[in-house]
Design a protein around this motif. Structure first.
Motif, PDB file in Angstrom:
ATOM      1  N   ALA A  28       3.275  47.651 -22.705  1.00 47.52           N
ATOM      2  CA  ALA A  28       3.776  46.805 -21.623  1.00 47.52           C
ATOM      3  C   ALA A  28       4.987  47.502 -21.048  1.00 47.52           C
ATOM      4  O   ALA A  28       6.123  47.065 -21.182  1.00 47.52           O
ATOM      5  CB  ALA A  28       4.135  45.417 -22.133  1.00 47.52           C
ATOM      6  N   GLU A  29       4.758  48.668 -20.449  1.00 43.20           N
ATOM      7  CA  GLU A  29       5.850  49.516 -19.993  1.00 43.20           C
ATOM      8  C   GLU A  29       6.746  48.796 -18.994  1.00 43.20           C
ATOM      9  O   GLU A  29       6.279  48.172 -18.048  1.00 43.20           O
ATOM     10  CB  GLU A  29       5.287  50.786 -19.336  1.00 43.20           C
ATOM     11  N   GLY A  30       8.044  48.895 -19.237  1.00 43.91           N
ATOM     12  CA  GLY A  30       9.012  48.357 -18.299  1.00 43.91           C
ATOM     13  C   GLY A  30       9.250  46.871 -18.390  1.00 43.91           C
ATOM     14  O   GLY A  30      10.069  46.334 -17.668  1.00 43.91           O
ATOM     15  N   ILE A  31       8.536  46.170 -19.257  1.00 38.47           N
ATOM     16  CA  ILE A  31       8.718  44.727 -19.389  1.00 38.47           C
ATOM     17  C   ILE A  31       9.816  44.448 -20.406  1.00 38.47           C
ATOM     18  O   ILE A  31       9.758  44.917 -21.540  1.00 38.47           O
ATOM     19  CB  ILE A  31       7.417  44.045 -19.833  1.00 38.47           C
ATOM     20  N   VAL A  32      10.828  43.711 -20.016  1.00 40.48           N
ATOM     21  CA  VAL A  32      11.905  43.363 -20.923  1.00 40.48           C
ATOM     22  C   VAL A  32      11.407  42.286 -21.869  1.00 40.48           C
ATOM     23  O   VAL A  32      10.766  41.318 -21.454  1.00 40.48           O
ATOM     24  CB  VAL A  32      13.147  42.858 -20.153  1.00 40.48           C
ATOM     25  N   ALA A  33      11.681  42.453 -23.154  1.00 42.80           N
ATOM     26  CA  ALA A  33      11.222  41.486 -24.145  1.00 42.80           C
ATOM     27  C   ALA A  33      11.829  40.118 -23.897  1.00 42.80           C
ATOM     28  O   ALA A  33      12.925  39.988 -23.365  1.00 42.80           O
ATOM     29  CB  ALA A  33      11.578  41.974 -25.545  1.00 42.80           C
ATOM     30  N   GLY A  46      19.277  45.869 -32.834  1.00 38.93           N
ATOM     31  CA  GLY A  46      17.889  46.085 -33.205  1.00 38.93           C
ATOM     32  C   GLY A  46      17.411  47.465 -32.818  1.00 38.93           C
ATOM     33  O   GLY A  46      18.178  48.313 -32.349  1.00 38.93           O
ATOM     34  N   ASN A  47      16.141  47.721 -33.023  1.00 45.61           N
ATOM     35  CA  ASN A  47      15.492  48.982 -32.643  1.00 45.61           C
ATOM     36  C   ASN A  47      14.204  48.680 -31.898  1.00 45.61           C
ATOM     37  O   ASN A  47      13.426  47.805 -32.308  1.00 45.61           O
ATOM     38  CB  ASN A  47      15.149  49.815 -33.870  1.00 45.61           C
ATOM     39  N   ASN A  48      13.986  49.392 -30.786  1.00 48.46           N
ATOM     40  CA  ASN A  48      12.707  49.368 -30.059  1.00 48.46           C
ATOM     41  C   ASN A  48      12.306  47.961 -29.618  1.00 48.46           C
ATOM     42  O   ASN A  48      11.126  47.597 -29.656  1.00 48.46           O
ATOM     43  CB  ASN A  48      11.604  49.976 -30.947  1.00 48.46           C
ATOM     44  N   TYR A  49      13.293  47.186 -29.172  1.00 47.35           N
ATOM     45  CA  TYR A  49      13.011  45.794 -28.817  1.00 47.35           C
ATOM     46  C   TYR A  49      13.099  45.509 -27.316  1.00 47.35           C
ATOM     47  O   TYR A  49      12.892  44.366 -26.897  1.00 47.35           O
ATOM     48  CB  TYR A  49      13.974  44.853 -29.551  1.00 47.35           C
ATOM     49  N   LEU A  50      13.380  46.505 -26.496  1.00 49.05           N
ATOM     50  CA  LEU A  50      13.560  46.251 -25.071  1.00 49.05           C
ATOM     51  C   LEU A  50      12.247  46.105 -24.322  1.00 49.05           C
ATOM     52  O   LEU A  50      12.240  45.786 -23.140  1.00 49.05           O
ATOM     53  CB  LEU A  50      14.403  47.367 -24.448  1.00 49.05           C
ATOM     54  N   ASN A  51      11.124  46.380 -24.967  1.00 47.61           N
ATOM     55  CA  ASN A  51       9.822  46.128 -24.349  1.00 47.61           C
ATOM     56  C   ASN A  51       8.866  45.646 -25.432  1.00 47.61           C
ATOM     57  O   ASN A  51       9.233  45.530 -26.599  1.00 47.61           O
ATOM     58  CB  ASN A  51       9.280  47.387 -23.656  1.00 47.61           C
ATOM     59  N   ASN A  52       7.641  45.341 -25.033  1.00 45.82           N
ATOM     60  CA  ASN A  52       6.656  44.787 -25.960  1.00 45.82           C
ATOM     61  C   ASN A  52       5.558  45.781 -26.324  1.00 45.82           C
ATOM     62  O   ASN A  52       4.430  45.402 -26.600  1.00 45.82           O
ATOM     63  CB  ASN A  52       6.049  43.505 -25.377  1.00 45.82           C
ATOM     64  N   VAL A  55      10.714  40.249 -35.835  1.00 44.87           N
ATOM     65  CA  VAL A  55       9.872  41.435 -35.693  1.00 44.87           C
ATOM     66  C   VAL A  55       8.718  41.084 -34.761  1.00 44.87           C
ATOM     67  O   VAL A  55       8.394  39.917 -34.567  1.00 44.87           O
ATOM     68  CB  VAL A  55       9.334  41.928 -37.057  1.00 44.87           C
ATOM     69  N   PHE A  56       8.086  42.120 -34.190  1.00 45.81           N
ATOM     70  CA  PHE A  56       6.962  41.891 -33.278  1.00 45.81           C
ATOM     71  C   PHE A  56       5.680  41.910 -34.099  1.00 45.81           C
ATOM     72  O   PHE A  56       5.211  42.967 -34.527  1.00 45.81           O
ATOM     73  CB  PHE A  56       6.928  42.961 -32.191  1.00 45.81           C
TER      74      PHE A  56
END
Length: 344
Positions: free
Chosen positions: A58-63, A75-81, A111-112
């Motif tokens: 989900a490129e560019g989508i803010v979580a 956190g880590n790697n949480y700015l997108n889904n 966590v996702f």
């Protein structure tokens, strides 16, 4: 945890690879930790690949925001889904390295994950300082909680908030039930961490860690929510005039850059008092009544960047930061009124 839970990943792997293949992979893995690799490699059952599906992106989508509507603070790697849809949790508990960028007090971890009803639990552990280092002891954990099968950010509040220091290593410990969506991505822009596994114990302790592992397609996704800084007051600022001092030069550094020589005009332009604020039926008290700010004009060469801030007046406020022109200095004030104004 049950024997079934800890064995889930091994049973799934045996179903895919066969018993003989399983032991060959495990023996090879002992010599290949820290090697960049793809999901065909095994981390001794911490995760397993269901098929060769392509990653869901989900490129560019803010979580999305957490349950509280607040922004994640760490956190880590949480700015997108982004996530690898074909990778599941095998059952062993996993400890993921984490170095906070700021000193904060964490009260919730997510966590996702999905594709199971759990239960899962999360925790923050200290680091043992070894070489290589691994998780040492539990600092704070959640309860074991059920999750939704839909892949999304899921987690729980810590039973006791944990204060972490910027730049120090900690470990996010994730104890799955087995079969959940692995909260991992292979996005090359993401943070690639070191992680360990344990077949025994739970988030409170009793682990016997095996590893370490670090793979390009195991970039773990987790995020934290934090308590507000209790010591930070609201300030109400007034223009001032009067005192005029001699100009000075100081060195300054913040997140936007560092300058060795910044001219300061020692002519105060503003006095900022700590202030009691009422909003939404809640009172925000003054924590440090003796601490004030006096602001002076400066000549800085550093211009800020695009930032996103959140507060009571709006979430995700996108701001363009211009050139710095004021330096506000903590100050004492000799005339401090003892009068406590009532709420208007």
């Amino acid at each position: 945890m049950s024997i079934w839970k800890r064995s889930f990943g091994w049973m799934a792997l045996m179903g895919v690879f066969g018993v003989g293949m399983l032991f060959l992979q495990v023996d090879a893995m002992a010599e290949e930790t820290f090697s960049p690799t793809l999901s065909s490699k095994i981390d001794r059952g911490i995760t397993f690949s269901r098929s060769e599906q392509m990653p869901v992106r989900a490129e560019g989508i803010v979580a999305d925001d957490g349950v509280s509507g607040e922004e994640p603070c760490e956190g880590n790697n949480y700015l997108n889904n982004d996530y690898l849809d074909n990778v599941s949790m095998g059952g062993p508990m996993v400890g993921i390295s984490f170095v906070p960028t700021s000193s904060v007090t964490i009260d919730r971890i997510e966590v996702f994950t999905g594709e199971s009803t759990g239960p899962i639990a999360l925790a923050i552990w200290s680091d043992d300082g070894g070489s290589p280092s691994k998780p040492l002891a539990n600092l704070g954990n959640t309860n074991y909680v059920p999750i939704n099968q839909t892949n999304a950010w899921q987690g729980a509040d810590l039973l006791n908030p944990v204060t972490v220091q910027a730049g120090l290593k900690y470990w996010v410990v994730f104890d799955p039930n087995g079969g959940e969506q692995s909260p991992v991505t292979d996005n090359p822009a993401g943070v690639q961490q070191t992680y360990w596994g344990s077949y025994i114990g739970d988030v409170t302790g009793g682990a016997s860690w095996f590893g370490p592992f670090s793979f390009q397609d195991r970039r773990w996704k987790f995020r934290m929510f934090c308590l507000p800084p209790l010591s930070l007051d609201h300030f109400k600022c007034y223009p001032v005039k009067g005192f005029q001092g001699e100009p000075i030069v100081v060195g300054l550094r913040d997140q936007f850059g560092a300058e060795k020589e910044v001219p300061v005009s020692v002519i105060p332009v503003a006095l900022c008092n700590p202030v009691i604020k009422w909003h939404g039926g809640k009172e925000y008290p003054v924590n440090n009544p003796q601490q004030h700010l006096v602001c002076y004009q400066i000549k800085s060469s550093i211009t800020g960047k695009e930032v996103v801030v959140s507060n009571q007046f709006g979430k995700q406020q996108k701001l363009t930061v211009g050139r710095s022109n004021l330096l506000c200095v903590p100050s004492s004030k000799t005339v401090v009124s003892d009068i406590q104004p009532k709420q208007p």
